[in-house]
Design an enzyme around this catalytic site. Structure first.
Site, PDB file in Angstrom:
ATOM      1  N   GLN A 104       8.823   5.111   9.862  1.00 12.93           N
ATOM      2  CA  GLN A 104       9.719   4.023   9.478  1.00 12.93           C
ATOM      3  C   GLN A 104      11.170   4.495   9.529  1.00 12.93           C
ATOM      4  OE1 GLN A 104      10.479   2.489   5.349  1.00 12.93           O
ATOM      5  NE2 GLN A 104       9.338   0.731   6.094  1.00 12.93           N
ATOM      6  N   TYR A 183      17.565  -3.160   2.174  1.00 17.38           N
ATOM      7  CA  TYR A 183      18.319  -2.156   2.903  1.00 17.38           C
ATOM      8  C   TYR A 183      19.177  -2.818   3.993  1.00 17.38           C
ATOM      9  CZ  TYR A 183      15.374   0.880   0.152  1.00 17.38           C
ATOM     10  OH  TYR A 183      14.755   1.490  -0.912  1.00 17.38           O
ATOM     11  N   ARG A 230       9.449  -4.471   9.945  1.00 18.09           N
ATOM     12  CA  ARG A 230       9.031  -4.830   8.587  1.00 18.09           C
ATOM     13  C   ARG A 230      10.021  -5.826   7.995  1.00 18.09           C
ATOM     14  NH1 ARG A 230       7.975  -1.211   3.088  1.00 18.09           N
ATOM     15  NH2 ARG A 230       5.766  -1.723   2.937  1.00 18.09           N
ATOM     16  N   GLY A 322       0.089   0.739  -0.506  1.00 16.16           N
ATOM     17  CA  GLY A 322       0.925   1.870  -0.853  1.00 16.16           C
ATOM     18  C   GLY A 322       0.342   2.725  -1.946  1.00 16.16           C
ATOM     19  N   ARG A 323       0.453   2.265  -3.205  1.00 13.40           N
ATOM     20  CA  ARG A 323       0.022   3.078  -4.341  1.00 13.40           C
ATOM     21  C   ARG A 323      -1.441   3.490  -4.243  1.00 13.40           C
ATOM     22  NH1 ARG A 323       1.959  -0.714  -9.084  1.00 13.40           N
ATOM     23  NH2 ARG A 323       2.145  -2.221  -7.377  1.00 13.40           N
TER      24      ARG A 323
END
Length: 375
Positions: A104, A183, A230, A322-323
């Site tokens: 990424q 971002y 994304r 993710g987690r």
């Protein structure tokens, strides 16, 4: 109750461009702050990712394409030969373990600080990040970023393309352009953080222009079949706000739909929302959907499996988690067996060494373990 391991689409093989993936589970990119101070990936990162190589696809953590784009301390970068060499060790170990990796690419924009980079952060407009920012000297108030000139926008586009070429040199199969979670690219998309009056602001067409130029430049550099994007429509992570997602994202998708990209990755996807259904209808290639809720939402007992199954049923092709992968190196096998998951130790998420990073235990229950009740 979701499908059993024997019938679940999560475990079906899938295609991603020319790649053959063994299952539909994607390890989502997660910042872990284990690189060196100058952004070089460390050997422990190779261990971490190789442990999770059973994922159908690993999308490695947010990596900065230039110095001013750095967000937090000790995140990896990909703009020097040393960065490439560090990442090459990571991809080599993952490939040896049977895994497939994308990288990424993330420019932080206003989510940066001079105490971290020695540089004033840049953004579409001089709109400060309203929350404290972690720096090597501790938490500091956000600063007002400098508005990017058109020349700086063009050089940043070129930096993304150069970073993508370096990622391929480092052994990645492709890259994901990070247009989500507040971002730089997301800042251009939002009418709250983009107040420009030139060709990169104002109208929807103006605000999506930077994202399109970055994706096109990256695709030209390494081939569109190696490029994903994304997005996070309406997500409020990192103090992001958007007022017209129903116009911005269909326009963005429409502009990129015929470019031959590998995939579109939707963060915090909700299959009940009309916008998700419209994106699925309009996007012609692989759709990766991330069902998780933003941190610090409690970690679901099933690791997001049930929500992922629902998204597959609603048209997603791959599911990113993710987690669940962070705390369970053998997540795919745990899902197959219906086994309980390790709890996430959030206090070790960012920075440090092996504690809470490479020391999560593997499944030791026998293969005949009765399926866990995910309801």
């Amino acid at each position: 109750m979701p499908s059993t391991a024997l019938t679940s689409r999560l475990f079906e093989p899938a295609r991603l461009g020319a790649l053959h993936l063994p299952n539909r589970l994607v390890m989502a990119p997660m910042t872990r702050n284990r690189a060196s101070a100058d952004g070089v990936p460390q050997p422990i990162m190779a261990t971490y990712y190789a442990q999770r190589a059973s994922a159908g696809l690993i999308i490695a953590e947010a990596t900065t394409p230039n110095a001013v784009g750095q967000t937090y301390p000790d995140i990896p970068a990909i703009y020097t030969d040393a960065h490439v060499a560090g990442w090459r060790r990571v991809t080599g170990e993952v490939r040896a373990a049977g895994g497939t990796m994308f990288l990424q690419l993330q420019h932080g924009g206003r989510i940066g600080h001079p105490d971290t980079t020695g540089l004033m952060p840049v953004a579409p407009s001089p709109v400060a990040f309203p929350d404290p920012i972690v720096t090597p000297a501790g938490s500091r108030p956000g600063v007002v970023p400098r508005e990017m000139t058109v020349a700086e926008i063009r050089s940043t586009v070129a930096d993304f393309a150069a970073a993508a070429r370096r990622a391929i040199d480092a052994g990645f199969e492709g890259v994901e352009v990070h247009g989500a979670n507040g971002y730089l690219i997301h800042q251009f998309l939002s009418d709250v953080t983009n107040h420009r009056a030139d060709a990169y602001g104002g109208s929807v067409a103006g605000r999506i222009r930077f994202a399109i130029e970055v994706v096109e430049a990256v695709a030209d550099a390494i081939g569109p079949a190696r490029v994903g994007l994304r997005i996070a429509p309406g997500v409020t992570a990192n103090a992001m706000r958007e007022h017209d997602i129903e116009h911005v994202y269909p326009a963005l998708i429409g502009a990129l739909a015929n470019k031959g990209l590998a995939y579109l990755h939707i963060v915090f996807a909700d299959p009940t929302q009309p916008l998700f259904r419209r994106i699925r209808r309009d996007w012609p290639s692989t759709l990766i959907a991330n069902p998780a809720l933003p941190w610090p939402t409690p970690f679901p007992v099933d690791g997001g499996r049930h929500a992922g199954e629902r998204l597959l049923g609603a048209g997603a092709d791959l599911i990113s988690l993710g987690r669940a992968f962070l705390a369970n190196p053998d997540l795919v096998e745990r899902f197959r067996r219906g086994a309980p998951l390790n709890p996430v130790r959030a206090e070790h998420w960012y920075g440090g060494g092996e504690l809470g990073y490479t020391d999560y235990p593997l499944l030791t229950a026998p293969a005949g373990l009765a399926p866990f009740d995910w309801r």
